[in-house]
Scaffold this active site. Structure first.
Site, PDB file in Angstrom:
ATOM      1  N   ASP A 107       0.818  -1.209   0.000  1.00  0.00           N
ATOM      2  CA  ASP A 107       0.000   0.000   0.000  1.00  0.00           C
ATOM      3  C   ASP A 107       0.856   1.264   0.000  1.00  0.00           C
ATOM      4  OD1 ASP A 107      -2.730  -0.345  -0.196  1.00  0.00           O
ATOM      5  OD2 ASP A 107      -3.129  -0.226   1.949  1.00  0.00           O
ATOM      6  N   TRP A 165      -1.471   7.949   5.518  1.00  0.00           N
ATOM      7  CA  TRP A 165      -0.980   6.821   4.730  1.00  0.00           C
ATOM      8  C   TRP A 165       0.429   6.395   5.112  1.00  0.00           C
ATOM      9  CZ3 TRP A 165       3.004   9.551   2.735  1.00  0.00           C
ATOM     10  CH2 TRP A 165       2.797  10.903   2.485  1.00  0.00           C
ATOM     11  N   LYS A 189     -11.221   5.364   9.652  1.00  0.00           N
ATOM     12  CA  LYS A 189     -11.144   5.678   8.223  1.00  0.00           C
ATOM     13  C   LYS A 189      -9.688   5.767   7.779  1.00  0.00           C
ATOM     14  CE  LYS A 189     -10.886   9.193   5.680  1.00  0.00           C
ATOM     15  NZ  LYS A 189      -9.952   8.631   4.682  1.00  0.00           N
ATOM     16  N   PRO A 190      -9.210   4.716   7.098  1.00  0.00           N
ATOM     17  CA  PRO A 190      -7.854   4.793   6.560  1.00  0.00           C
ATOM     18  C   PRO A 190      -7.786   5.786   5.399  1.00  0.00           C
ATOM     19  CG  PRO A 190      -8.915   2.757   5.841  1.00  0.00           C
ATOM     20  CD  PRO A 190      -9.877   3.440   6.784  1.00  0.00           C
ATOM     21  N   GLU A 192      -7.114   7.203   1.661  1.00  0.00           N
ATOM     22  CA  GLU A 192      -7.458   6.639   0.352  1.00  0.00           C
ATOM     23  C   GLU A 192      -6.247   6.027  -0.360  1.00  0.00           C
ATOM     24  OE1 GLU A 192      -7.963   9.674   1.550  1.00  0.00           O
ATOM     25  OE2 GLU A 192      -7.775  11.258   0.029  1.00  0.00           O
ATOM     26  N   THR A 246      -5.765  20.038   6.767  1.00  0.00           N
ATOM     27  CA  THR A 246      -6.948  19.192   6.948  1.00  0.00           C
ATOM     28  C   THR A 246      -7.478  19.332   8.373  1.00  0.00           C
ATOM     29  OG1 THR A 246      -5.910  17.658   5.406  1.00  0.00           O
ATOM     30  CG2 THR A 246      -7.812  16.849   6.612  1.00  0.00           C
ATOM     31  N   LEU A 258     -19.571  20.831  18.396  1.00  0.00           N
ATOM     32  CA  LEU A 258     -18.607  20.919  19.514  1.00  0.00           C
ATOM     33  C   LEU A 258     -17.953  19.575  19.811  1.00  0.00           C
ATOM     34  CD1 LEU A 258     -19.999  23.311  22.254  1.00  0.00           C
ATOM     35  CD2 LEU A 258     -18.320  23.746  20.493  1.00  0.00           C
ATOM     36  N   GLU A 264      -2.743  15.417  15.304  1.00  0.00           N
ATOM     37  CA  GLU A 264      -1.290  15.227  15.230  1.00  0.00           C
ATOM     38  C   GLU A 264      -0.910  15.554  13.798  1.00  0.00           C
ATOM     39  OE1 GLU A 264       1.861  14.258  14.241  1.00  0.00           O
ATOM     40  OE2 GLU A 264       1.644  12.118  14.705  1.00  0.00           O
ATOM     41  N   GLY A 266       2.304  16.617  12.259  1.00  0.00           N
ATOM     42  CA  GLY A 266       3.634  16.692  11.647  1.00  0.00           C
ATOM     43  C   GLY A 266       4.442  17.887  12.111  1.00  0.00           C
ATOM     44  N   CYS A 298       6.163  12.117  10.629  1.00  0.00           N
ATOM     45  CA  CYS A 298       5.793  13.380  11.277  1.00  0.00           C
ATOM     46  C   CYS A 298       6.940  13.903  12.128  1.00  0.00           C
ATOM     47  CB  CYS A 298       4.545  13.189  12.118  1.00  0.00           C
ATOM     48  SG  CYS A 298       4.595  11.752  13.184  1.00  0.00           S
ATOM     49  N   GLU A 397       6.709  21.708   5.819  1.00  0.00           N
ATOM     50  CA  GLU A 397       6.953  20.268   5.889  1.00  0.00           C
ATOM     51  C   GLU A 397       6.988  19.682   4.481  1.00  0.00           C
ATOM     52  OE1 GLU A 397       3.807  17.602   7.469  1.00  0.00           O
ATOM     53  OE2 GLU A 397       5.369  16.767   8.753  1.00  0.00           O
ATOM     54  N   LYS A 467       2.160  24.224  19.210  1.00  0.00           N
ATOM     55  CA  LYS A 467       1.887  25.102  18.067  1.00  0.00           C
ATOM     56  C   LYS A 467       1.110  24.362  16.961  1.00  0.00           C
ATOM     57  CE  LYS A 467       6.376  26.631  18.089  1.00  0.00           C
ATOM     58  NZ  LYS A 467       7.515  27.474  17.726  1.00  0.00           N
TER      59      LYS A 467
HETATM   60  P1  NAI Z   1      -4.405  14.592   4.588  1.00  0.00           P
HETATM   61  O1  NAI Z   1      -4.446  15.363   5.852  1.00  0.00           O
HETATM   62  O2  NAI Z   1      -5.286  15.052   3.460  1.00  0.00           O
HETATM   63  O3  NAI Z   1      -4.816  13.063   4.863  1.00  0.00           O
HETATM   64  C1  NAI Z   1      -4.904  12.474   6.134  1.00  0.00           C
HETATM   65  C2  NAI Z   1      -6.286  11.858   6.316  1.00  0.00           C
HETATM   66  O4  NAI Z   1      -7.267  12.875   6.348  1.00  0.00           O
HETATM   67  C3  NAI Z   1      -6.715  10.900   5.212  1.00  0.00           C
HETATM   68  O5  NAI Z   1      -7.411   9.808   5.779  1.00  0.00           O
HETATM   69  C4  NAI Z   1      -7.665  11.749   4.390  1.00  0.00           C
HETATM   70  O6  NAI Z   1      -8.608  10.982   3.683  1.00  0.00           O
HETATM   71  C5  NAI Z   1      -8.341  12.544   5.473  1.00  0.00           C
HETATM   72  N1  NAI Z   1      -8.995  13.762   5.026  1.00  0.00           N
HETATM   73  C6  NAI Z   1      -8.622  14.601   4.015  1.00  0.00           C
HETATM   74  N2  NAI Z   1      -9.502  15.629   3.922  1.00  0.00           N
HETATM   75  C7  NAI Z   1     -10.430  15.445   4.892  1.00  0.00           C
HETATM   76  C8  NAI Z   1     -11.586  16.184   5.290  1.00  0.00           C
HETATM   77  N3  NAI Z   1     -11.966  17.304   4.677  1.00  0.00           N
HETATM   78  N4  NAI Z   1     -12.318  15.719   6.330  1.00  0.00           N
HETATM   79  C9  NAI Z   1     -11.949  14.597   6.964  1.00  0.00           C
HETATM   80  N5  NAI Z   1     -10.879  13.856   6.616  1.00  0.00           N
HETATM   81  C10 NAI Z   1     -10.122  14.270   5.595  1.00  0.00           C
HETATM   82  O7  NAI Z   1      -2.914  14.531   4.120  1.00  0.00           O
HETATM   83  P2  NAI Z   1      -2.340  14.325   2.618  1.00  0.00           P
HETATM   84  O8  NAI Z   1      -2.992  15.308   1.700  1.00  0.00           O
HETATM   85  O9  NAI Z   1      -2.457  12.904   2.278  1.00  0.00           O
HETATM   86  O10 NAI Z   1      -0.813  14.716   2.823  1.00  0.00           O
HETATM   87  C11 NAI Z   1      -0.400  16.076   2.667  1.00  0.00           C
HETATM   88  C12 NAI Z   1       0.706  16.420   3.634  1.00  0.00           C
HETATM   89  O11 NAI Z   1       0.243  16.297   4.985  1.00  0.00           O
HETATM   90  C13 NAI Z   1       1.929  15.537   3.573  1.00  0.00           C
HETATM   91  O12 NAI Z   1       2.775  15.888   2.524  1.00  0.00           O
HETATM   92  C14 NAI Z   1       2.535  15.819   4.931  1.00  0.00           C
HETATM   93  O13 NAI Z   1       3.227  17.051   4.902  1.00  0.00           O
HETATM   94  C15 NAI Z   1       1.315  15.958   5.834  1.00  0.00           C
HETATM   95  N6  NAI Z   1       1.003  14.674   6.521  1.00  0.00           N
HETATM   96  C16 NAI Z   1       1.402  14.505   7.826  1.00  0.00           C
HETATM   97  C17 NAI Z   1       1.210  13.287   8.460  1.00  0.00           C
HETATM   98  C18 NAI Z   1       1.631  13.051   9.874  1.00  0.00           C
HETATM   99  O14 NAI Z   1       2.025  11.947  10.223  1.00  0.00           O
HETATM  100  N7  NAI Z   1       1.509  14.016  10.759  1.00  0.00           N
HETATM  101  C19 NAI Z   1       0.605  12.142   7.769  1.00  0.00           C
HETATM  102  C20 NAI Z   1       0.173  12.438   6.415  1.00  0.00           C
HETATM  103  C21 NAI Z   1       0.389  13.656   5.839  1.00  0.00           C
HETATM  104 MG    MG Z   2      -1.426   3.095  -2.345  1.00  0.00          MG
END
Ligand code: NAI
Ligand code: MG
Length: 504
Positions: A107, A165, A189-190, A192, A246, A258, A264, A266, A298, A397, A467
């Protein structure tokens, strides 16, 4: 660079594996829309699995199942029995570590040896909270002699876990262990990009014998299933790991009801090396911290600050070490780091590399795609110098294998640079001066600071951001606060009639 052997297979790609059911209410149900998510193996760019896609109507079903489990069988089970179920899940995860790891590697492209280690550690997480389940107590408060006052720690309700992911099974365990230990039920919810491994985990939840509906798994897109979960009236809390942009959207949507939220998100974590440190050890850990998981972590130490006398040699050695990292196919045991998880993530990393060069930076190594890996979302480990802490590459990031090395002249400057960021997740510190170690550790604005050490993320240690790195804490017993509501109960003990303020 010495990349692992890679020979493009001439045979046609095998049929994608099918995971055509959602796990809702203890049953395997077809998604109402009939749609499937295509999961791409980022090392081959081919669809390796098709996974049932949940939409808002499936989310409704999952939340309803979680609510009826919350009020029903789950609430009647003693905390000790809840803990036993979690312990059984941990045992099954260890038994099936190879299979779970393989699915996760397909994956998200992480090397098998990393995903296997992550699954085994995730089992430790679940086991830790299995043991905590029957040790979550309120307290008695002697606020007056003729009354009994006590608190109970009650579950918050249905918890929606929205997962990224980069480490689906492990980050899911960080939420599932404490949420279930505290008596909540869940909808998971994993992301996509990586929908399959949590379906495998759901099979183990089923085998462990949790009551129906305690855990539900609804793979889906953020804007559809994710948004529906966050807006849902039946969800009491959202626990999210991912992008801060997000998190912001989630906070706005969750404000309507509320909902409790923990985030978390990154960071841009500083890694400070003083010239008096054991530089060999510091180098090994800096390399690992910046490049493990292809930088998709992160807690990546993506800003490396080095005290001036050691700066030049350290930067060159870091680049030399980075250049020897074996980038390769995830299932090859010799591989150190795999591809980026998606084409979008690689584009993002490449955009930042180009930006770093435009801003006047110099790449000491890497900067491109490994020539020997024509397919797959691979990027070479890249070390930048000659950029200030104000450059975008230093502030944003990347989530790719890109580290920036910046010199400093004294402790004051090191602390100022380290803290001059919107983020605050982790900080690393290398020095042989014990006084300075504690002094600087106390001044770094981050949820976790490691001094002369490695891999500080552990199920027993609270973890989370200052922060824009997040809100709330995961891990350690500390996290149980995030999954419980405190109820205060006051009981009159005196038989005297109450004083009547309306008597005259
Ligand atoms: P993302 O924040 O969009 O994805 C994380 C999760 O949020 C996924 O399950 C996605 O389906 C869900 N999601 C997206 N939009 C949503 C919404 N409106 N309502 C509810 N759930 C929603 O992150 P993305 O776009 O895959 O990655 C972008 C950047 O985010 C990365 O390049 C990295 O900088 C950061 N990131 C940080 C992570 C960490 O471990 N703190 C993990 C993944 C991404
Ligand atoms: Mg994949």
């Amino acid at each position: 660079m010495a990349p692992a052997a890679h020979s493009p297979s001439p045979a046609p790609a095998p049929e994608p594996r099918r995971y055509d059911r959602l796990f809702i209410g203890g049953a395997w149900v077809a998604p109402r829309s009939g749609r499937m998510i295509r999961s791409i193996d980022p090392s081959t760019e081919e669809v390796w699995a098709e996974v049932a896609e949940a939409d808002a109507s499936d989310v409704d079903d999952a939340v309803a199942a979680a609510r009826s489990a919350l009020r029903g069988p789950w609430s009647r089970l003693s905390p000790t029995r809840r803990g036993e179920l979690l312990a059984r899940l941990a045992t099954l995860m260890r038994r099936d570590a190879d299979r779970l790891a393989e699915v996760e590697s397909r994956d998200n492209g992480k090397p098998l040896r990393d995903t296997r280690g992550e699954v085994l550690r995730a089992a430790d997480w679940i086991a830790f909270f299995a043991g905590a389940a029957d040790k979550i107590n309120g307290e008695q408060i002697p606020f007056r002699p003729d009354a009994l006052a006590y608190t109970r720690r009650e579950p918050v309700g249905v918890v929606a876990a929205i997962l990224p992911w980069n480490s689906p099974i492990s980050l899911c365990s960080w939420k599932l262990g404490p949420a279930l230990a505290a008596g909540n039920t869940m909808v998971l919810k994993p992301a996509e990009q990586t929908p399959a491994s949590l379906i495998e985990l759901a099979r183990l939840v089923e085998e462990a014998g949790f009551p129906d509906g305690v855990v539900n798994v609804v793979p889906g897109f953020g804007a559809i299933a994710g948004a529906a979960l966050v807006a849902h009236k039946g969800v009491a809390k959202v626990s999210f790991t991912g992008d801060h942009r997000t998190a912001r959207k989630i906070m706005v949507s969750a404000a309507d009801t509320l909902k409790r939220c923990t985030f978390e998100c990154g960071g841009k974590s500083p890694y400070i090396v003083f010239a008096d440190a054991d530089l060999d050890k510091g180098l090994t850990v800096a390399t690992h911290s910046a490049f493990r998981s292809t930088g998709q972590s992160c807690s990546a130490g993506s800003r490396v600050f080095v005290e001036r006398p050691a700066y030049e040699a350290f930067a060159e050695r870091l680049a030399a070490r980075a250049g020897r990292i074996r980038v390769g196919m995830p299932l090859d045991p010799r591989t150190h780091i795999g591809p980026q998880t998606s084409a979008e993530q690689r584009e993002k990393t490449e955009r930042y590399i180009a930006l770093g060069l435009e801003e006047g930076g110099r790449a000491l190594c890497g900067g491109g795609r490994p020539a020997s890996l024509p397919r797959g979302y691979f990027v070479e480990p890249t070390v930048f110098v000659d950029l200030p802490n104000t450059a975008r590459l230093a502030r944003e990031e990347v989530f790719g294998p890109v580290a920036l090395v910046i010199p400093f002249d004294d402790e004051e400057e090191a602390v100022a640079l380290a803290n001059d960021t919107d983020y605050g997740l982790v900080g690393g510190l290398w020095t042989s001066d014990v006084t300075r170690a504690h002094r600087v550790a106390g001044r770094i604005e981050a949820g976790l600071v490691s001094v002369n050490t490695f891999r500080p993320v552990h199920h027993m240690l609270p973890y989370g951001g200052f922060k824009m790195s997040g809100i709330g804490r995961e891990n350690g017993l500390e996290v149980l606060k995030e999954y419980t509501e405190v109820k205060t109960i006051v009981v009159e003990l005196s038989s005297e009639p109450p004083g009547d303020p309306f008597a005259d």
